[in-house]
Motif scaffolding. Structure first.
Motif, PDB file in Angstrom:
ATOM      1  N   UNK A  61       0.918  -1.050   0.014  1.00  0.00           N
ATOM      2  CA  UNK A  61       0.002   0.067  -0.145  1.00  0.00           C
ATOM      3  C   UNK A  61       0.811   1.273   0.130  1.00  0.00           C
ATOM      4  N   UNK A  62       0.613   2.254  -0.966  1.00  0.00           N
ATOM      5  CA  UNK A  62       1.501   3.608  -1.059  1.00  0.00           C
ATOM      6  C   UNK A  62       0.555   4.466  -0.661  1.00  0.00           C
ATOM      7  N   UNK A  63       0.808   5.510   0.053  1.00  0.00           N
ATOM      8  CA  UNK A  63       0.026   6.613   0.364  1.00  0.00           C
ATOM      9  C   UNK A  63       0.820   7.982   0.174  1.00  0.00           C
ATOM     10  N   UNK A  64       0.033   9.144  -0.281  1.00  0.00           N
ATOM     11  CA  UNK A  64       0.692  10.384  -0.509  1.00  0.00           C
ATOM     12  C   UNK A  64      -0.506  11.325  -0.794  1.00  0.00           C
ATOM     13  N   UNK A  65      -0.335  12.438  -1.142  1.00  0.00           N
ATOM     14  CA  UNK A  65      -1.205  13.534  -1.273  1.00  0.00           C
ATOM     15  C   UNK A  65      -1.264  14.169  -2.658  1.00  0.00           C
ATOM     16  N   UNK A  66      -2.384  14.545  -3.242  1.00  0.00           N
ATOM     17  CA  UNK A  66      -2.686  15.383  -4.166  1.00  0.00           C
ATOM     18  C   UNK A  66      -2.852  16.621  -3.839  1.00  0.00           C
ATOM     19  N   UNK A  67      -2.183  17.628  -4.485  1.00  0.00           N
ATOM     20  CA  UNK A  67      -2.182  19.080  -3.995  1.00  0.00           C
ATOM     21  C   UNK A  67      -3.020  19.651  -5.079  1.00  0.00           C
ATOM     22  N   UNK A  68      -4.265  20.021  -4.893  1.00  0.00           N
ATOM     23  CA  UNK A  68      -5.394  20.480  -5.738  1.00  0.00           C
ATOM     24  C   UNK A  68      -5.167  22.070  -5.882  1.00  0.00           C
ATOM     25  N   UNK A  69      -5.063  22.679  -6.999  1.00  0.00           N
ATOM     26  CA  UNK A  69      -5.081  23.956  -7.068  1.00  0.00           C
ATOM     27  C   UNK A  69      -6.294  24.607  -7.428  1.00  0.00           C
ATOM     28  N   UNK A  70      -6.626  25.973  -7.381  1.00  0.00           N
ATOM     29  CA  UNK A  70      -7.993  26.566  -7.743  1.00  0.00           C
ATOM     30  C   UNK A  70      -8.190  26.549  -9.244  1.00  0.00           C
ATOM     31  N   UNK A  71      -6.930  26.273 -10.032  1.00  0.00           N
ATOM     32  CA  UNK A  71      -7.205  26.231 -11.541  1.00  0.00           C
ATOM     33  C   UNK A  71      -7.672  24.942 -12.002  1.00  0.00           C
ATOM     34  N   UNK A  72      -7.980  23.917 -10.811  1.00  0.00           N
ATOM     35  CA  UNK A  72      -8.443  22.784 -11.416  1.00  0.00           C
ATOM     36  C   UNK A  72      -9.895  22.782 -11.688  1.00  0.00           C
ATOM     37  N   UNK A  73     -10.721  23.777 -11.201  1.00  0.00           N
ATOM     38  CA  UNK A  73     -12.140  24.094 -11.140  1.00  0.00           C
ATOM     39  C   UNK A  73     -12.625  23.296 -12.123  1.00  0.00           C
ATOM     40  N   UNK A  74     -13.293  22.242 -11.523  1.00  0.00           N
ATOM     41  CA  UNK A  74     -14.075  21.139 -12.320  1.00  0.00           C
ATOM     42  C   UNK A  74     -14.013  19.792 -11.914  1.00  0.00           C
ATOM     43  N   UNK A  75     -14.257  18.639 -12.560  1.00  0.00           N
ATOM     44  CA  UNK A  75     -13.985  17.380 -12.141  1.00  0.00           C
ATOM     45  C   UNK A  75     -13.082  16.726 -12.761  1.00  0.00           C
ATOM     46  N   UNK A  76     -12.262  15.887 -12.056  1.00  0.00           N
ATOM     47  CA  UNK A  76     -11.122  15.160 -12.536  1.00  0.00           C
ATOM     48  C   UNK A  76     -11.145  13.653 -11.986  1.00  0.00           C
ATOM     49  N   UNK A  77     -10.946  12.701 -12.728  1.00  0.00           N
ATOM     50  CA  UNK A  77     -10.771  11.560 -12.673  1.00  0.00           C
ATOM     51  C   UNK A  77      -9.632  10.766 -12.864  1.00  0.00           C
ATOM     52  N   UNK A  78      -9.446   9.768 -11.764  1.00  0.00           N
ATOM     53  CA  UNK A  78      -8.209   8.870 -11.766  1.00  0.00           C
ATOM     54  C   UNK A  78      -7.969   8.052 -13.105  1.00  0.00           C
ATOM     55  N   UNK A  79      -7.046   7.980 -13.970  1.00  0.00           N
ATOM     56  CA  UNK A  79      -6.928   7.603 -15.244  1.00  0.00           C
ATOM     57  C   UNK A  79      -5.505   6.766 -15.298  1.00  0.00           C
ATOM     58  N   UNK A  80      -4.731   6.761 -14.329  1.00  0.00           N
ATOM     59  CA  UNK A  80      -3.424   5.911 -14.482  1.00  0.00           C
ATOM     60  C   UNK A  80      -2.728   5.993 -13.205  1.00  0.00           C
TER      61      UNK A  80
END
Length: 352
Positions: free
Chosen positions: A109-128
């Protein structure tokens, strides 16, 4: 180096172009997913997040899977998310350098963080998911992310940063240095954020790979860079950097003057004789039009022949004096892309 583009709003005084100023670990020569990586699950710690201005929000990311390797060292995983909706300028995000927290590399098991910026504004899906220790630059790997249809996250972006660029001088002479003046403001208010912002103002390959050419804005969000003359014919860009991907960026091409030269093959011919007029346009703006114009009356110019600029920068138009006496011509280069309109010196062909 593979890239995924980010494009901020176009600005005046430059020719804005599509640019991909966010480097990822996916090389241009990548051929297939890594056969050593197996992904069982990807979990995001939050399904929705709100982010404002220059801030980022850390979202926990967990990957369960395995990596077949006999090489010593630590294995890190990187999770890729692609935009599926919304209007923010960020087109993708990466949760980088997830570390092994339990189990073995082959099944752990691997763990970490996704640092989300305001410019992401919208929906994102894990793809790979991809193994690697470098995101901001090439790993040298010949693999692409292993596809994995994972969860999505909805991002509400507020007070997104807007990037503007002015070029000084507006039209850059050949062989001259120039200045790029970058302004970062709050797109909702039009005002600066009041803090100093670290940006990358660069050109050529540094617009899509690795780091360098860092500048710090003043509290009004302004930073300037003097570019060398050689940079004027390459892609220029500004990148607002995140931890593993650019949060915003703008690329541009510098405006150039239209400098036209023309040479006559003959200066006196019988009326109706065709006279080739050879010439060049500085900077070789190939496939752009040039028009031979003839003076009619005191001030009116009429197009009589046309050609396109070749890759060498050269062209040939055809003059044909219609009457006995001095016939005045010039070559006109209309504005084409980043090249401004220009004229050759007028010249005379005598009809006999």
């Amino acid at each position: 180096m593979g890239t995924r583009g980010l494009l901020a709003a176009a600005v005046s005084l430059v020719v804005a172009v599509a640019v991909a100023p966010a480097a990822t670990a996916v090389p241009e020569a990548a051929t297939s997913p890594d056969p050593n990586l197996t992904v069982t699950s990807v979990t995001l710690g939050r399904a929705a997040v709100a982010v404002s201005g220059l801030n980022t929000v850390a979202v926990p990311v967990t990957v369960v899977g395995g990596y077949k390797t006999t090489e010593p060292g630590t294995v890190f995983l990187n999770v890729f998310l692609d935009r599926t909706g919304g209007t923010g300028p960020a087109r993708y995000m990466v949760a980088a350098l997830l570390g092994l927290v339990s189990g073995t590399v082959q099944s752990g098991t691997w763990k970490g963080s996704l640092y989300v910026p305001s410019t992401a504004n919208g929906t994102f899906k894990v793809t790979g998911v991809m193994e690697g220790t470098i995101i901001d630059g090439s790993t040298g790997s010949m693999t692409t992310p292993t596809p994995f249809a994972g969860p999505s996250i909805a991002v509400t972006g507020l007070h997104l940063p807007r990037i503007g660029v002015s070029i000084i001088p507006k039209v850059v002479p050949f062989g001259s240095a120039y200045t790029a003046r970058v302004a970062i403001t709050d797109s909702a208010t039009g005002k600066p954020y009041g803090s100093r912002i670290n940006v990358q103002i660069t050109w050529d390959n540094l617009c899509v790979e690795h780091d360098g050419d860092r500048y710090l804005t003043n509290t009004a969000g302004i930073a300037e860079r003097v570019y060398p003359a050689a940079a004027a014919d390459a892609l220029n860009c500004v990148r607002l950097r995140g931890r593993a991907f650019d949060t915003a960026g703008l690329g541009w091409s510098v405006s150039r003057p239209g400098i036209v030269g023309a040479t006559l093959s003959r200066t006196s011919v019988p009326v109706g004789t065709i006279v080739p007029v050879n010439g060049t346009v500085a900077g070789a703006p190939s496939k752009c039009a040039v028009v031979l114009q003839r003076l009619t009356g005191a001030t009116a110019w009429r197009g009589v022949s046309q050609d396109v600029v070749r890759q060498s920068g050269r062209f040939t138009v055809l003059a044909q004096p219609p009457y006995v006496g001095n016939v005045i011509y010039r070559v006109y280069f209309p504005t084409c892309g980043r090249f401004q309109a220009g004229y050759s010196k007028s010249f005379v062909i005598r009809g006999t």
